[in-house]
Structures are given as C-alpha cells and as structure tokens.
Design an enzyme around this catalytic site. Structure first.
Site, PDB file in Angstrom:
ATOM      1  N   SER A  71       0.831  -1.178   0.008  1.00  0.00           N
ATOM      2  CA  SER A  71      -0.028   0.022   0.172  1.00  0.00           C
ATOM      3  C   SER A  71       0.893   1.335   0.274  1.00  0.00           C
ATOM      4  O   SER A  71       0.648   2.102  -0.563  1.00  0.00           O
ATOM      5  CB  SER A  71      -0.931   0.125   1.203  1.00  0.00           C
ATOM      6  OG  SER A  71      -1.705  -1.163   1.238  1.00  0.00           O
ATOM      7  N   SER A 110      -4.383   1.982   4.766  1.00  0.00           N
ATOM      8  CA  SER A 110      -4.273   0.706   5.415  1.00  0.00           C
ATOM      9  C   SER A 110      -5.527   0.068   5.277  1.00  0.00           C
ATOM     10  O   SER A 110      -6.643   0.508   5.734  1.00  0.00           O
ATOM     11  CB  SER A 110      -4.382   1.010   6.932  1.00  0.00           C
ATOM     12  OG  SER A 110      -4.415   0.082   7.701  1.00  0.00           O
ATOM     13  N   GLY A 111      -5.222  -0.988   4.916  1.00  0.00           N
ATOM     14  CA  GLY A 111      -6.535  -2.136   4.654  1.00  0.00           C
ATOM     15  C   GLY A 111      -7.297  -2.394   5.899  1.00  0.00           C
ATOM     16  O   GLY A 111      -8.476  -2.134   5.861  1.00  0.00           O
ATOM     17  N   SER A 112      -6.634  -2.590   7.046  1.00  0.00           N
ATOM     18  CA  SER A 112      -7.352  -3.130   8.139  1.00  0.00           C
ATOM     19  C   SER A 112      -7.843  -1.715   8.928  1.00  0.00           C
ATOM     20  O   SER A 112      -8.648  -1.782  10.026  1.00  0.00           O
ATOM     21  CB  SER A 112      -6.451  -3.702   9.248  1.00  0.00           C
ATOM     22  OG  SER A 112      -5.347  -2.942   9.544  1.00  0.00           O
ATOM     23  N   THR A 114      -5.958  -0.307  11.235  1.00  0.00           N
ATOM     24  CA  THR A 114      -5.268  -0.627  12.376  1.00  0.00           C
ATOM     25  C   THR A 114      -3.734  -0.583  12.543  1.00  0.00           C
ATOM     26  O   THR A 114      -3.386  -0.668  13.501  1.00  0.00           O
ATOM     27  CB  THR A 114      -6.042  -1.650  13.211  1.00  0.00           C
ATOM     28  OG1 THR A 114      -5.621  -2.769  12.432  1.00  0.00           O
ATOM     29  CG2 THR A 114      -7.306  -1.928  13.356  1.00  0.00           C
ATOM     30  N   THR A 115      -3.197  -0.357  11.262  1.00  0.00           N
ATOM     31  CA  THR A 115      -1.803  -0.504  11.183  1.00  0.00           C
ATOM     32  C   THR A 115      -1.164   0.607  11.982  1.00  0.00           C
ATOM     33  O   THR A 115      -1.190   1.806  12.043  1.00  0.00           O
ATOM     34  CB  THR A 115      -1.441  -0.180   9.847  1.00  0.00           C
ATOM     35  OG1 THR A 115      -1.958  -0.925   8.831  1.00  0.00           O
ATOM     36  CG2 THR A 115       0.408  -0.344   9.700  1.00  0.00           C
ATOM     37  N   GLU A 175      -4.495  -3.267  -2.782  1.00  0.00           N
ATOM     38  CA  GLU A 175      -3.373  -2.426  -2.942  1.00  0.00           C
ATOM     39  C   GLU A 175      -3.496  -2.132  -4.520  1.00  0.00           C
ATOM     40  O   GLU A 175      -2.987  -1.228  -4.975  1.00  0.00           O
ATOM     41  CB  GLU A 175      -2.167  -3.410  -3.007  1.00  0.00           C
ATOM     42  CG  GLU A 175      -1.954  -3.590  -1.364  1.00  0.00           C
ATOM     43  CD  GLU A 175      -1.219  -4.985  -0.924  1.00  0.00           C
ATOM     44  OE1 GLU A 175      -1.406  -5.439   0.234  1.00  0.00           O
ATOM     45  OE2 GLU A 175      -1.159  -5.994  -1.941  1.00  0.00           O
TER      46      GLU A 175
END
Length: 208
Positions: A71, A110-112, A114-115, A175
């Site tokens: 990403s 950030s996909g989650s 929470t990174t 991504e």
C-alpha cells in the site's frame, strides 16, 4: 518445436478429478474482473468522498503520504504524480520530510485501518490540525474515526484467506485499487488544472 497452449477455467476440475491450474491469461482476467467489480461498488458508495478527497488534496498547503508495505508503494506512485502536478508532496519516512502542520493533508492507506505506525501518524496529524484522507476496507476502524475523508474499498483485508471476497493473495485487491485510485485522483486534478502534459513534463525527474 512450438509449445502448444491450453486454456482452462480458474478453479475448474480436470478429467482426472483434480483442480486445474489457471494460466497467466486466466489469472489476469480474474484480477481484472475483481478490480472492476470493486471499483464499481466503491464509486457507488463513495462518490462524494472521492470528490472530497480531491478537494482536500488540491487545497492543501502540503500533501504527506503514508502507507505500509505494498500500500505504501502504491501511495509513493501517487506522490510522484501529485508532484508532477505541482503540489508540494512529501513521503513520510524520507529524511527530508518536514513536520506536518495545520493546512496540510495526510493521505494514508491501510486495509485494516489499525496499522500501528499509520494510526499513530494520523493521531499526530489530527493533533496539529492537519486534515486526513484515509483509504481503508474498515469504515469503523480507528483510522477511519480520525479521518476527515474516508474512502472505503470493499476488498478483502490481507489476513482474509478464505477466498470469499477475493481469490487473490493477502490484500492484493486492496493494493491494486489503491494504485488506481491514486491515478484517478491525479487525473481528475490534472484535468481541473487545465495544464497540458507538456507543462507538467519539466517536473519529471532528470537525475536518472
């Protein structure tokens, strides 16, 4: 002697009863179909957020970009294109990146959602009055809570390995969409600017 090629449907079963292996062409078709479907849903659900993100980038004093892993690589491509457009752009982590302040925009992916490093950066940006544009699959994440504009990509997170949302490996679909989204933001801003490709070209790197 020429090699004879064969085609098969991804996930199909051969005459022997074993699953067939998709060719590269079939894999490309699968990826194209997944990206097309996700983008169609993304646009339907995020049309106003997409335009709001473009407005934030265009009006920012400076743009800071941050992402982890693939990403992050996708956003570095976006940073390059925004620089070509004439924006003042910085990639977080580069030694020449200055402090972010009010009037700036932090563009993160950030996909989650929470990174750790990305959420901490968003916290810092928010604390100094900078605006945040976030791209994520998780609209209820901490990153989305901090963001002024959240673009939700309806793709699998990298830890989703069951193949129900995407047949691709570990967040690849997210991504890929981040890459195309960055190009779409650039293209829209470029067309709004009225500048020609020849006018942008002198900003292209010449120390190669």
């Amino acid at each position: 002697m020429a090699t004879q090629s064969t085609t098969s449907t991804p996930g199909a079963t051969s005459a022997s009863g074993t699953a067939s292996t998709p060719s590269v062409a079939e894999s490309l078709a699968l990826i194209t179909d997944e990206v097309r479907d996700v983008i169609a849903t993304l646009v339907a659900r995020n049309d106003s957020a997409l335009d709001a993100a473009a407005v934030r980038l265009r009006s920012a004093d400076r743009v800071f970009v941050l992402g982890a892993g693939r990403s992050g690589l996708a956003l570095r491509m976006t940073a390059m294109r925004l620089m070509h457009l004439g924006l003042d752009v910085h990639v977080v982590g580069d030694v020449t990146t200055p402090a972010i302040t009010a009037g700036d925009v932090l563009l993160v992916a950030s996909g989650s959602g929470t990174t750790g490093a990305i959420v901490r950066a968003a916290d810092t940006a928010a604390s100094v009055g900078a605006e945040i544009v976030a791209v994520t699959t998780a609209p209820r994440s901490r990153l989305a809570e901090l963001a002024d504009v959240t673009i939700v990509v309806p793709a699998a997170q990298k830890t989703d390995h069951d193949g129900n949302i995407s047949a691709q490996y570990s967040g690849a679909l997210f991504e890929q969409v981040v890459t195309l989204l960055g190009d779409a933001l650039f293209h829209s801003l470029w067309q709004q600017s009225g500048a020609s490709a020849d006018e942008l070209w002198p900003r292209h790197a010449n120390l190669e």
